[in-house]
Write a protein that holds these residues in place. Structure first.
Motif, short mmCIF file in Angstrom:
data_model
loop_
_atom_site.label_atom_id
_atom_site.label_comp_id
_atom_site.label_asym_id
_atom_site.label_seq_id
_atom_site.Cartn_x
_atom_site.Cartn_y
_atom_site.Cartn_z
N GLU A 1 -15.47 8.27 -5.58
CA GLU A 1 -14.17 8.90 -5.34
C GLU A 1 -13.11 7.86 -4.98
N LEU A 2 -13.48 6.89 -4.15
CA LEU A 2 -12.53 5.85 -3.76
C LEU A 2 -12.14 4.99 -4.96
N LYS A 3 -13.11 4.69 -5.82
CA LYS A 3 -12.80 3.91 -7.02
C LYS A 3 -11.82 4.66 -7.92
N SER A 4 -12.04 5.96 -8.05
CA SER A 4 -11.15 6.75 -8.91
C SER A 4 -9.74 6.83 -8.35
N LEU A 5 -9.61 6.77 -7.01
CA LEU A 5 -8.29 6.83 -6.37
C LEU A 5 -7.64 5.45 -6.26
N GLY A 6 -8.46 4.40 -6.40
CA GLY A 6 -7.93 3.04 -6.32
C GLY A 6 -7.63 2.58 -4.90
N VAL A 7 -8.37 3.12 -3.93
CA VAL A 7 -8.16 2.73 -2.52
C VAL A 7 -9.51 2.48 -1.86
N ASP A 8 -9.48 1.91 -0.67
CA ASP A 8 -10.68 1.73 0.14
C ASP A 8 -10.62 2.63 1.36
N SER A 9 -11.78 3.02 1.86
CA SER A 9 -11.83 3.73 3.14
C SER A 9 -11.33 2.80 4.24
N SER A 10 -10.59 3.35 5.19
CA SER A 10 -10.07 2.55 6.31
C SER A 10 -11.07 2.45 7.46
N LEU A 11 -12.12 3.25 7.44
CA LEU A 11 -13.00 3.33 8.61
C LEU A 11 -13.70 2.00 8.94
N PRO A 12 -14.29 1.26 7.96
CA PRO A 12 -14.90 -0.03 8.33
C PRO A 12 -13.90 -0.97 8.99
N LYS A 13 -12.68 -1.03 8.46
CA LYS A 13 -11.65 -1.90 9.03
C LYS A 13 -11.29 -1.44 10.44
N ILE A 14 -11.24 -0.14 10.67
CA ILE A 14 -10.89 0.38 11.99
C ILE A 14 -11.93 -0.05 13.03
N VAL A 15 -13.20 -0.06 12.65
CA VAL A 15 -14.27 -0.46 13.58
C VAL A 15 -14.27 -1.97 13.81
N THR A 16 -14.27 -2.74 12.73
CA THR A 16 -14.39 -4.20 12.87
C THR A 16 -13.14 -4.81 13.49
N THR A 17 -11.97 -4.22 13.22
CA THR A 17 -10.73 -4.75 13.77
C THR A 17 -10.69 -4.61 15.29
N MET A 18 -11.28 -3.54 15.82
CA MET A 18 -11.30 -3.37 17.28
C MET A 18 -12.13 -4.48 17.92
N ARG A 19 -13.23 -4.86 17.31
CA ARG A 19 -14.03 -5.97 17.84
C ARG A 19 -13.22 -7.27 17.81
N GLN A 20 -12.49 -7.49 16.73
CA GLN A 20 -11.65 -8.69 16.63
C GLN A 20 -10.55 -8.66 17.68
N LYS A 21 -9.97 -7.48 17.88
CA LYS A 21 -8.89 -7.33 18.87
C LYS A 21 -9.36 -7.72 20.26
N LEU A 22 -10.62 -7.42 20.58
CA LEU A 22 -11.19 -7.73 21.88
C LEU A 22 -11.84 -9.10 21.91
N ASP A 23 -11.71 -9.87 20.81
CA ASP A 23 -12.27 -11.22 20.69
C ASP A 23 -13.78 -11.20 20.90
#
Length: 393
Positions: free
Chosen positions: A283-305
């Motif tokens: 479904e994501l390929k057909s829409l041409g976008v990526d899910s934001s959820l992995p980025k939302i999780v990993t970015t919080m870890r980066q934010k907290l160093d």
């Protein structure tokens, strides 16, 4: 002589996040918090009903942190047990204007925020006549102002109470070390109160090591690292456009400078959560976008160093979470206090070497397994065996 090169000092981070990182989902009522919670955790908890205060007590669930390195190490070691890193997510009751004074579920809401390490602030940017907005219409900047105001007002209240406790000691007078330290603490708290009154958050300012220790002890709401999740309609998310985005950026640059903004679509993520992983990918390929959820999780870890180290063997491969700059004994303490208290040394392999050699005998033969002492600062991706005086490894 050439001028000395200026070394930029790294900003000291507030908080003491450990291996069990806790993030709270915060926002006004009916902005998509509970639906986001269900999508990110892929569980039926939460209460995405179309009325205020559908969520009262915070729901809790653990989210696996996406980790290609963990997956690769599991493939190499083929362990009996695999334990990835997790993020614990709390769906907290919706905030309302006046929460700092106890309106709605204000006091309970604010106490729940105090217990988490970080905040996902969900901001509604979609129009839907069937989903009531508690303020009557969709205006994300107004919503940001409301939440910022309520958190600041509560922090001012916390700080003023803290100041009263300090004054009880400083009124004694004298030149004791305790009185001197409390006078310095009072000056810091007064500075914090003035900062809060100007609309600023504590987390967005630089503090010394001593100031960080004091601020951490106060558990201030605006000291929590925040990521702003901009909830778009599926159509706007796909086309990467929304009429509110520029105003939101201007607000964050002014009142929460340096904090991250991640546009996403709760509607899309909720729809994907009901599909198999293969169907969701298609479904994501057909829409041409990526899910934001992995980025939302990993970015919080980066934010907290935060970084990861691994313990690996045929019995178990496990990913552990620590803050960047942690020394080996303290990293061992994340596994068990005894390992920190009786620490002898750490046997360290680099992730890249494990992937290259795929065999610890070969890694040792190549001189790639290093023995490190108490001053070793653990690096992201280290594979470690700890040796302790208690005989535990």
């Amino acid at each position: 002589m050439p001028p000395k090169k200026q070394v930029e000092e790294k900003k000291l981070l507030l908080g003491r996040p450990g291996n069990n990182l806790k993030a709270g989902i915060v926002g006004l009522a009916n902005v998509g918090k509970s639906t986001f919670f269900q999508a990110i955790t892929r569980c039926p908890l939460g209460n995405p009903a179309n009325y205020p205060f559908a969520t009262i007590d915070p729901e809790e669930a653990r989210v696996t942190v996406p980790s290609p390195r963990f997956d690769k190490l599991s493939e190499i070691y083929k362990p009996a047990s695999k334990v990835p890193a997790h993020l614990t997510v709390y769906d907290i009751a919706g905030l309302t204007k006046g929460a700092s004074a106890g309106e709605g579920l204000g006091n309970a809401f604010l106490s729940h925020i105090r217990s988490v390490d970080s905040i996902y602030q969900v901001v509604r940017c979609f129009d839907d006549a069937e989903i009531i907005h508690i303020e009557g219409d969709v205006d994300p900047v107004r919503d940001l102002d409301i939440i910022n105001t309520e958190l600041r007002l509560k922090d001012i209240e916390f700080s003023e109470k803290h100041l009263e406790g300090i004054f009880k000691i400083t009124r004694r007078g004298g030149q004791s070390l305790e009185v001197k330290q409390k006078k310095e603490e009072a000056a810091l708290v007064e500075k914090i109160i003035e900062l809060l009154k100007t609309g600023q958050r504590v987390a967005n300012h630089s503090w010394s090591t001593k100031e960080v220790e004091i601020i951490n002890s106060m558990f201030l709401l605006t000291a929590k690292p925040s990521i702003y999740l901009i909830n778009l309609s599926e159509k706007d998310f796909i086309r990467k456009k929304n009429k509110h985005l520029m105003r939101i950026k201007e607000w964050i640059d002014t009142y929460s400078p340096g904090d991250l903004v991640i546009p996403f679509s709760v509607c899309l993520e909720e729809r994907l959560s009901h599909m198999s992983l293969e169907e969701a990918d298609e479904e994501l390929k057909s829409l041409g976008v990526d899910s934001s959820l992995p980025k939302i999780v990993t970015t919080m870890r980066q934010k907290l160093d935060l970084i990861s180290f691994f313990t690996c063997g045929p019995d178990e491969v496990r990913e552990w979470t620590i803050r960047r700059g942690t020394k080996a004994p303290q990293a061992a303490g994340v596994i068990h206090n005894d390992l920190m208290n009786t620490f002898i040394l750490a046997q360290v392999m680099k992730y890249e070497d494990v992937v290259e050699y795929k065999d610890e005998v070969a890694i040792k033969a190549a001189g790639k397994m290093q023995q490190k002492g108490k001053e070793y600062v653990v690096e992201d991706g280290d594979v470690i065996y700890f040796r302790s005086g208690a005989g535990k490894n």
